[in-house]
Design a protein around this motif. Structure first.
Motif, PDB file in Angstrom:
ATOM      1  N   ASN A 221     -60.146   1.643 -16.126  1.00 10.25           N
ATOM      2  CA  ASN A 221     -59.412   1.813 -17.384  1.00 10.25           C
ATOM      3  C   ASN A 221     -58.358   0.723 -17.568  1.00 10.25           C
TER       4      ASN A 221
ATOM      5  N   MET B  48     -49.008   3.447 -18.681  1.00 12.16           N
ATOM      6  CA  MET B  48     -50.297   3.645 -19.349  1.00 12.16           C
ATOM      7  C   MET B  48     -50.103   3.945 -20.839  1.00 12.16           C
ATOM      8  N   ALA B  49     -50.994   3.412 -21.660  1.00 11.74           N
ATOM      9  CA  ALA B  49     -50.968   3.736 -23.083  1.00 11.74           C
ATOM     10  C   ALA B  49     -51.201   5.236 -23.257  1.00 11.74           C
ATOM     11  N   ASP B  50     -50.427   5.854 -24.130  1.00 11.98           N
ATOM     12  CA  ASP B  50     -50.523   7.300 -24.359  1.00 11.98           C
ATOM     13  C   ASP B  50     -50.385   8.049 -23.041  1.00 11.98           C
ATOM     14  N   ALA B  51     -49.417   7.649 -22.246  1.00  6.70           N
ATOM     15  CA  ALA B  51     -49.262   8.171 -20.887  1.00  6.70           C
ATOM     16  C   ALA B  51     -48.812   9.621 -20.870  1.00  6.70           C
TER      17      ALA B  51
ATOM     18  N   SER C 202     -57.912  -1.514 -19.662  1.00  6.31           N
ATOM     19  CA  SER C 202     -57.441  -1.722 -21.037  1.00  6.31           C
ATOM     20  C   SER C 202     -56.336  -0.742 -21.428  1.00  6.31           C
ATOM     21  N   ASP C 203     -56.125   0.298 -20.623  1.00  4.96           N
ATOM     22  CA  ASP C 203     -55.060   1.262 -20.923  1.00  4.96           C
ATOM     23  C   ASP C 203     -53.672   0.735 -20.569  1.00  4.96           C
ATOM     24  N   TYR C 204     -53.615  -0.407 -19.876  1.00  4.07           N
ATOM     25  CA  TYR C 204     -52.333  -0.921 -19.403  1.00  4.07           C
ATOM     26  C   TYR C 204     -51.963  -2.208 -20.133  1.00  4.07           C
TER      27      TYR C 204
ATOM     28  N   SER D 230     -55.799   6.205 -12.873  1.00  2.00           N
ATOM     29  CA  SER D 230     -56.459   7.057 -13.864  1.00  2.00           C
ATOM     30  C   SER D 230     -55.439   7.996 -14.486  1.00  2.00           C
ATOM     31  N   ARG D 231     -55.844   8.690 -15.513  1.00  2.00           N
ATOM     32  CA  ARG D 231     -54.906   9.623 -16.153  1.00  2.00           C
ATOM     33  C   ARG D 231     -54.520  10.750 -15.201  1.00  2.00           C
TER      34      ARG D 231
END
Length: 344
Positions: A124, A301-304, A126-128, A285-286
């Protein structure tokens, strides 16, 4: 009473409280599912060696969860960032790398030794955001954010902003402050204060003669004992201590939330590279980030996931620029020490 509380916390009670909250929150987050071939290779290796500048209690809680999930043990080596950097460089020079995963707080120094880390990116990636990572090697597994924290038994009319911490009425309540040279986090906080709150912010606050501490841990002990009443405090102390029942309340100030991003990487030449990759894939990971947040960390993280009761839309995160830190670190540290009349 306060002394007994501090002793209980140091024996690990705070981690028990944080783990309880983490278990409650975990059900709301999706489980991380590793690639079958990676899990098989990691299981065969059986362990990882983690070098970390995080609090030991935090890493023990993470180790317990990871081992329960995947049956892989974590050997933790906990030390301040400077000591870990020296150790990693020594091991690399001797061609005998013991560390598998390294997580330190000084991104500037980590960038200077990036060749000692193996190329790696989580599924993931791209989430950072780019500001929180360095190319394909350094990733923000953990971090902390600065809160304003106060002793709720001493403060009946608490501050509402960073600006309040430079006002005489709050200076009378015995402010605390961590010295700028005590680590990457305190420097980032001071950098935020000067850049966002104004060139004269340090001078205004220093005039109130806050009590200066060489570490956050010593400062929060003093706050629990009632020796100081208000101070900037990082989330990975404020959150678990308040959850355990310490007489502390904390909030994110409206002017901005300075964030210190640690940098985790796989060591080049690691003895357990697959287990190391599985660990970082899970940690980034989430699911892994939700655990870190519940233990007091702050996720880039985006939308963490966020601490309980925190609306992510209501906070304004502030990240320092690593290139700028390299240019200003020495001169700004000297300026801060002079302004606050601090001598090492």
């Amino acid at each position: 009473m306060m002394k007994a509380f501090i002793l209980r916390w140091r024996r690990g009670a705070a981690v028990s409280a944080a783990l309880f909250l983490a278990c409650a929150a975990h059900a709301a987050e999706p489980d991380f599912v590793p690639a079958p071939d990676l899990l098989a290779a990691a299981t065969k290796e059986g362990k990882i060696v983690l070098y970390s500048a995080n609090f030991l209690d935090t890493e023990q809680a993470v180790s317990k969860r990871f081992s329960a999930r995947f049956g892989i043990q974590i050997e933790i080596v906990r030390a301040p960032t400077g000591q870990l950097i020296t150790r990693v460089k020594t091991e690399a020079a001797a061609n005998r790398m013991i560390a598998d995963v390294i997580d330190i707080s000084d991104r500037v120094q980590a960038r200077a030794m990036v060749a000692l880390f193996a190329p790696y990116a989580p599924p993931n990636a791209s989430d950072y955001p780019a500001v929180a990572r360095t190319a394909d090697r350094l990733w923000p597994r953990s971090g902390n954010a600065w809160t304003i924290t106060y002793n709720s038994e001493l403060v009946t009319d608490p501050p509402k902003s960073w600006a309040d911490l430079a006002k005489p009425e709050f200076g009378k309540l015995h402010l605390g402050q961590t010295v700028i040279a005590s680590g990457g986090g305190p420097f980032n906080r001071a950098m935020f204060e000067r850049k966002v709150l104004g060139e004269d912010y340090w001078m205004k606050q220093a005039a109130l003669k806050p009590a200066l501490f060489p570490s956050q841990a010593q400062m929060v002990d003093a706050m629990i004992r009632g020796e100081i009443a208000i101070a900037p405090l990082v989330t990975n102390l404020a959150i678990p201590l308040a959850a355990q029942g310490a007489p502390l309340k904390w909030f994110f100030a409206p002017e901005g939330v300075p964030v210190t991003v640690f940098c985790a990487a796989i060591a080049k030449g690691a003895a357990h590279p697959n287990a190391a990759k599985l660990f970082l894939d899970w940690a980034l990971s989430r699911e892994g980030q939700a655990l870190m947040v519940e233990l007091g960390s702050f996720s880039a993280m985006a939308d963490a996931p966020m601490p309980p009761g925190v609306d992510p839309r209501a906070i304004k995160t502030w990240y320092p620029d690593d290139d700028e830190i390299e240019k200003i670190f020495k001169s700004w540290t000297d300026d801060w020490n002079k302004t606050y009349n601090y001598r090492q």
